[in-house]
Design an enzyme around this catalytic site. Sequence first.
Site, PDB file in Angstrom:
ATOM      1  N   CYS A 105     -14.989  17.742  -3.069  1.00 23.99           N
ATOM      2  CA  CYS A 105     -13.539  17.999  -2.257  1.00 23.99           C
ATOM      3  C   CYS A 105     -13.990  17.393  -0.750  1.00 23.99           C
ATOM      4  CB  CYS A 105     -13.227  19.525  -2.323  1.00 23.99           C
ATOM      5  SG  CYS A 105     -11.932  20.007  -1.311  1.00 23.99           S
ATOM      6  N   HIS A 147      -7.058  20.638  -9.043  1.00 22.28           N
ATOM      7  CA  HIS A 147      -7.669  20.591  -7.827  1.00 22.28           C
ATOM      8  C   HIS A 147      -6.974  20.686  -6.516  1.00 22.28           C
ATOM      9  CE1 HIS A 147     -11.376  19.831  -5.476  1.00 22.28           C
ATOM     10  NE2 HIS A 147     -10.388  19.633  -4.485  1.00 22.28           N
ATOM     11  N   GLU A 148      -6.018  19.597  -6.600  1.00 19.74           N
ATOM     12  CA  GLU A 148      -5.157  19.414  -5.287  1.00 19.74           C
ATOM     13  C   GLU A 148      -4.079  20.444  -5.137  1.00 19.74           C
ATOM     14  OE1 GLU A 148      -6.143  17.340  -3.115  1.00 19.74           O
ATOM     15  OE2 GLU A 148      -7.271  16.535  -4.324  1.00 19.74           O
ATOM     16  N   HIS A 151      -5.079  23.697  -3.712  1.00 18.94           N
ATOM     17  CA  HIS A 151      -5.205  23.624  -2.104  1.00 18.94           C
ATOM     18  C   HIS A 151      -4.020  24.278  -1.405  1.00 18.94           C
ATOM     19  CE1 HIS A 151      -8.797  21.674  -1.215  1.00 18.94           C
ATOM     20  NE2 HIS A 151      -8.779  20.712  -1.885  1.00 18.94           N
TER      21      HIS A 151
HETATM   22 NI    NI Z   1     -10.019  19.281  -2.390  1.00 22.41          NI
END
Ligand code: NI
Length: 192
Positions: A105, A147-148, A151
């Site tokens: 990341c 994953h995105e 966030h």
């Molecule tokens: Ni990330």
Amino acid sequence: MAILKIARMGHPVLQRRADPVEDAAAPEVRAIVRDMIETLDDAGGIGLAAPQVHIPKRIVIFFIPGERQKEGEEECEHPGVELTIMINPKVEPIDEEITLDWEACLSVPDMMGAVPRFSAIRYTWQDLEGAPQTCEADGFHARAVQHECDHLDGILYPMRIEDLSLFGFAEEVNRNKELLARPNPLVEAEGA
Ligand code: NI
């Protein structure tokens, strides 16, 4: 256009839930996306969420390089995904299957860790015209989207790591073939 500063783990903007975008077609959203694209290009990642550049809004950009999908696959059924701009994305798993694999990341520089994720997902979003879009994904594509989108909910991948022996400096992990090979056998053992 501007290259934006990337927030690193520990900054509060990465820990809060990002706000929904009310008008996906607004010019200011387009301006944010342009800067995010330039920032991602400069940083050399494959995805970026707006909170990572200190903008607490539900905006994600990502792409999947074709060569990345070929890793570990006998046949490449996924030639890659072009740069996708997602406003207010939502992710749902297609089934309960979980895969463990390595992630990195831009907000956790120099580190990598093996993270359990849903193997296959359906995700929806609005494009820059405000039109609803939907897509299904598996493999690395599904992992990157999860994953995105994490966030946007204040979740960084280290918070999802279950075995912290599978977390380390990328330079060391990439030299450690035994460690790199561990995630997949672990998944098989758990699934048996
Ligand atoms: Ni990330």
